[in-house]
Scaffold this motif. Structure first.
Motif, PDB file in Angstrom:
ATOM      1  N   ASP A  20      37.967  44.133  54.715  1.00 50.76           N
ATOM      2  CA  ASP A  20      38.927  44.657  55.682  1.00 50.76           C
ATOM      3  C   ASP A  20      38.191  45.668  56.546  1.00 50.76           C
ATOM      4  O   ASP A  20      37.864  46.762  56.095  1.00 50.76           O
ATOM      5  CB  ASP A  20      40.112  45.314  54.954  1.00 50.76           C
ATOM      6  N   GLY A  21      37.870  45.286  57.772  1.00 49.67           N
ATOM      7  CA  GLY A  21      37.053  46.145  58.630  1.00 49.67           C
ATOM      8  C   GLY A  21      35.667  46.279  58.044  1.00 49.67           C
ATOM      9  O   GLY A  21      34.995  45.277  57.775  1.00 49.67           O
ATOM     10  N   ASP A  22      35.229  47.502  57.802  1.00 44.68           N
ATOM     11  CA  ASP A  22      33.910  47.745  57.212  1.00 44.68           C
ATOM     12  C   ASP A  22      33.964  47.827  55.693  1.00 44.68           C
ATOM     13  O   ASP A  22      32.935  48.063  55.049  1.00 44.68           O
ATOM     14  CB  ASP A  22      33.314  49.049  57.756  1.00 44.68           C
ATOM     15  N   ARG A  23      35.125  47.654  55.115  1.00 43.68           N
ATOM     16  CA  ARG A  23      35.304  47.845  53.667  1.00 43.68           C
ATOM     17  C   ARG A  23      35.194  46.527  52.914  1.00 43.68           C
ATOM     18  O   ARG A  23      35.925  45.577  53.184  1.00 43.68           O
ATOM     19  CB  ARG A  23      36.678  48.468  53.405  1.00 43.68           C
ATOM     20  N   ASP A  24      34.242  46.468  51.961  1.00 46.55           N
ATOM     21  CA  ASP A  24      34.093  45.327  51.066  1.00 46.55           C
ATOM     22  C   ASP A  24      34.673  45.685  49.711  1.00 46.55           C
ATOM     23  O   ASP A  24      34.584  46.834  49.270  1.00 46.55           O
ATOM     24  CB  ASP A  24      32.607  44.974  50.877  1.00 46.55           C
ATOM     25  N   ASN A  25      35.243  44.705  49.038  1.00 49.87           N
ATOM     26  CA  ASN A  25      35.784  44.968  47.702  1.00 49.87           C
ATOM     27  C   ASN A  25      35.876  43.652  46.946  1.00 49.87           C
ATOM     28  O   ASN A  25      35.758  42.562  47.504  1.00 49.87           O
ATOM     29  CB  ASN A  25      37.158  45.636  47.798  1.00 49.87           C
ATOM     30  N   GLY A  26      36.107  43.762  45.631  1.00 47.88           N
ATOM     31  CA  GLY A  26      36.276  42.569  44.803  1.00 47.88           C
ATOM     32  C   GLY A  26      36.854  42.928  43.463  1.00 47.88           C
ATOM     33  O   GLY A  26      36.854  44.102  43.060  1.00 47.88           O
ATOM     34  N   CYS A  27      37.361  41.926  42.753  1.00 45.15           N
ATOM     35  CA  CYS A  27      37.909  42.146  41.413  1.00 45.15           C
ATOM     36  C   CYS A  27      37.750  40.875  40.584  1.00 45.15           C
ATOM     37  O   CYS A  27      37.569  39.778  41.123  1.00 45.15           O
ATOM     38  CB  CYS A  27      39.378  42.565  41.473  1.00 45.15           C
ATOM     39  N   ILE A  28      37.816  41.053  39.268  1.00 42.78           N
ATOM     40  CA  ILE A  28      37.767  39.917  38.345  1.00 42.78           C
ATOM     41  C   ILE A  28      39.125  39.221  38.342  1.00 42.78           C
ATOM     42  O   ILE A  28      40.166  39.885  38.259  1.00 42.78           O
ATOM     43  CB  ILE A  28      37.433  40.388  36.910  1.00 42.78           C
ATOM     44  N   ILE A  29      39.118  37.896  38.431  1.00 38.75           N
ATOM     45  CA  ILE A  29      40.349  37.114  38.269  1.00 38.75           C
ATOM     46  C   ILE A  29      40.062  35.958  37.304  1.00 38.75           C
ATOM     47  O   ILE A  29      38.909  35.588  37.082  1.00 38.75           O
ATOM     48  CB  ILE A  29      40.897  36.561  39.608  1.00 38.75           C
ATOM     49  N   ASN A  30      41.133  35.429  36.713  1.00 39.76           N
ATOM     50  CA  ASN A  30      40.948  34.288  35.806  1.00 39.76           C
ATOM     51  C   ASN A  30      41.731  33.065  36.251  1.00 39.76           C
ATOM     52  O   ASN A  30      41.845  32.094  35.506  1.00 39.76           O
ATOM     53  CB  ASN A  30      41.327  34.669  34.362  1.00 39.76           C
ATOM     54  N   THR A  31      42.267  33.104  37.472  1.00 37.92           N
ATOM     55  CA  THR A  31      43.012  31.962  37.990  1.00 37.92           C
ATOM     56  C   THR A  31      42.457  31.572  39.344  1.00 37.92           C
ATOM     57  O   THR A  31      42.672  32.275  40.338  1.00 37.92           O
ATOM     58  CB  THR A  31      44.514  32.291  38.119  1.00 37.92           C
ATOM     59  N   ALA A  32      41.711  30.491  39.382  1.00 39.26           N
ATOM     60  CA  ALA A  32      41.223  29.901  40.624  1.00 39.26           C
ATOM     61  C   ALA A  32      41.062  28.412  40.352  1.00 39.26           C
ATOM     62  O   ALA A  32      40.292  28.029  39.469  1.00 39.26           O
ATOM     63  CB  ALA A  32      39.894  30.523  41.052  1.00 39.26           C
ATOM     64  N   LEU A  33      41.804  27.590  41.061  1.00 36.86           N
ATOM     65  CA  LEU A  33      41.753  26.160  40.779  1.00 36.86           C
ATOM     66  C   LEU A  33      42.004  25.343  42.030  1.00 36.86           C
ATOM     67  O   LEU A  33      42.653  25.792  42.967  1.00 36.86           O
ATOM     68  CB  LEU A  33      42.782  25.786  39.705  1.00 36.86           C
ATOM     69  N   GLN A  34      41.436  24.142  42.013  1.00 40.57           N
ATOM     70  CA  GLN A  34      41.664  23.211  43.108  1.00 40.57           C
ATOM     71  C   GLN A  34      43.040  22.583  42.920  1.00 40.57           C
ATOM     72  O   GLN A  34      43.386  22.122  41.831  1.00 40.57           O
ATOM     73  CB  GLN A  34      40.598  22.110  43.115  1.00 40.57           C
ATOM     74  N   TYR A  81      36.563  47.102  35.550  1.00 40.17           N
ATOM     75  CA  TYR A  81      36.857  48.348  34.853  1.00 40.17           C
ATOM     76  C   TYR A  81      37.037  49.538  35.794  1.00 40.17           C
ATOM     77  O   TYR A  81      37.110  50.671  35.344  1.00 40.17           O
ATOM     78  CB  TYR A  81      35.744  48.672  33.848  1.00 40.17           C
ATOM     79  N   GLN A  82      37.074  49.303  37.097  1.00 42.20           N
ATOM     80  CA  GLN A  82      37.289  50.384  38.055  1.00 42.20           C
ATOM     81  C   GLN A  82      38.020  49.813  39.268  1.00 42.20           C
ATOM     82  O   GLN A  82      38.031  48.608  39.486  1.00 42.20           O
ATOM     83  CB  GLN A  82      35.944  51.007  38.479  1.00 42.20           C
ATOM     84  N   SER A  83      38.621  50.691  40.019  1.00 41.28           N
ATOM     85  CA  SER A  83      39.378  50.265  41.196  1.00 41.28           C
ATOM     86  C   SER A  83      38.562  50.464  42.460  1.00 41.28           C
ATOM     87  O   SER A  83      37.871  51.478  42.619  1.00 41.28           O
ATOM     88  CB  SER A  83      40.683  51.058  41.302  1.00 41.28           C
ATOM     89  N   GLY A  84      38.670  49.515  43.362  1.00 40.52           N
ATOM     90  CA  GLY A  84      38.012  49.642  44.653  1.00 40.52           C
ATOM     91  C   GLY A  84      38.611  50.742  45.514  1.00 40.52           C
ATOM     92  O   GLY A  84      38.034  51.117  46.533  1.00 40.52           O
ATOM     93  N   ARG A  85      39.773  51.257  45.112  1.00 36.00           N
ATOM     94  CA  ARG A  85      40.341  52.399  45.830  1.00 36.00           C
ATOM     95  C   ARG A  85      39.519  53.664  45.588  1.00 36.00           C
ATOM     96  O   ARG A  85      39.547  54.592  46.382  1.00 36.00           O
ATOM     97  CB  ARG A  85      41.789  52.632  45.391  1.00 36.00           C
ATOM     98  N   ASP A  86      38.819  53.679  44.450  1.00 41.03           N
ATOM     99  CA  ASP A  86      38.073  54.876  44.050  1.00 41.03           C
ATOM    100  C   ASP A  86      36.563  54.697  44.084  1.00 41.03           C
ATOM    101  O   ASP A  86      35.829  55.681  43.991  1.00 41.03           O
ATOM    102  CB  ASP A  86      38.463  55.287  42.618  1.00 41.03           C
ATOM    103  N   ALA A  87      36.079  53.460  44.149  1.00 45.97           N
ATOM    104  CA  ALA A  87      34.641  53.210  44.042  1.00 45.97           C
ATOM    105  C   ALA A  87      34.213  52.102  44.992  1.00 45.97           C
ATOM    106  O   ALA A  87      35.003  51.204  45.306  1.00 45.97           O
ATOM    107  CB  ALA A  87      34.287  52.823  42.605  1.00 45.97           C
ATOM    108  N   ASP A  88      32.961  52.182  45.443  1.00 46.94           N
ATOM    109  CA  ASP A  88      32.364  51.109  46.241  1.00 46.94           C
ATOM    110  C   ASP A  88      31.728  50.120  45.269  1.00 46.94           C
ATOM    111  O   ASP A  88      30.621  50.347  44.773  1.00 46.94           O
ATOM    112  CB  ASP A  88      31.324  51.686  47.201  1.00 46.94           C
ATOM    113  N   LYS A  89      32.416  49.037  44.984  1.00 47.42           N
ATOM    114  CA  LYS A  89      31.947  48.102  43.965  1.00 47.42           C
ATOM    115  C   LYS A  89      30.704  47.326  44.378  1.00 47.42           C
ATOM    116  O   LYS A  89      30.012  46.771  43.532  1.00 47.42           O
ATOM    117  CB  LYS A  89      33.071  47.128  43.600  1.00 47.42           C
ATOM    118  N   MET A  90      30.416  47.279  45.668  1.00 46.16           N
ATOM    119  CA  MET A  90      29.263  46.523  46.129  1.00 46.16           C
ATOM    120  C   MET A  90      27.993  47.373  46.197  1.00 46.16           C
ATOM    121  O   MET A  90      26.903  46.845  46.416  1.00 46.16           O
ATOM    122  CB  MET A  90      29.528  45.921  47.520  1.00 46.16           C
TER     123      MET A  90
END
Length: 205
Positions: A20-34, A81-90
């Motif tokens: 979103d703009g200059d902000r990169d983020n990501g999280c673990i998910i367990n649901t992704a399917l075709q 184990y951390q939120s992208g609201r508080d940390a730069d995960k990349m």
């Protein structure tokens, strides 16, 4: 109903990234399917408490990095184990950008990635289901994809036994993924930061 039967379903493990703009983020998910092949269509599910969820709701685009059996636990610690609201995960890791400008992880942690453009959302209560056209993707290695079962058996560190002069930890353990919440009282609205399951799936240590 015996809710334990839900644990018999098979799950993969993925890092879902957004920009979103200059902000990169990501999280673990367990649901992704075709869900369709003409055109290639995928569905992913994200908890509404995730910062990545809000970014995808705003931008309508995401990448899914498919975690491989060669992944290190640091991937799960960083993105689960951390939120992208508080940390730069990349920060401090190697990544690339797909044609959509969104990051994806590289080998050996992942074996491929998919880019998605959202065409429909479905409100599922605690989660939102994003149904998306696949706009890009690449196989990065031939290593098998990691499943939940493989993660627990081979990637997630085993809990250390307390030392003789050390009091055992007090808290609550997630019966789904093993995450430990330290504290006497588990808030009733607590959501596991790793697997996104509710407080009802925790048991006292």
């Amino acid at each position: 109903m015996n809710d334990n039967v839900m644990r018999n379903l098979t799950y993969g493990l993925f890092v879902c990234t957004a920009k979103d703009g200059d902000r990169d983020n990501g999280c673990i998910i367990n649901t992704a399917l075709q869900v369709a092949s003409a055109p290639n269509t995928i569905a992913i599910s994200l908890n509404k408490t995730d910062f990545t969820h809000d970014m995808i709701m705003k931008t309508g685009e995401f990448n899914v990095s498919i975690i491989s059996e060669d992944a290190k636990f640091d991937v799960f610690r960083r993105f689960g184990y951390q939120s992208g609201r508080d940390a730069d995960k990349m920060a401090g890791i190697e990544f690339r950008r797909a044609a959509n400008g969104i990051t994806y992880l590289t080998t050996p942690d992942v074996n491929g990635y998919l880019s998605g453009k959202v065409k429909q959302t479905v409100d599922l209560g605690s989660h939102t289901l994003f149904i998306a056209d696949v706009t890009d993707g690449e196989v990065l290695s031939g290593t098998a994809s990691a499943t939940y079962a493989y993660y627990f058996a081979n990637i997630k560190p085993k809990p250390e036994a307390p030392k003789a002069d050390e009091a055992p930890k007090k808290g609550w353990i997630c019966t789904i993924c093993g995450y430990i919440y330290e504290g006497e009282v588990l808030p009733p609205d607590f959501i596991c930061p790793v697997c996104k399951h509710p407080a009802s799936d925790f048991r006292k240590l």
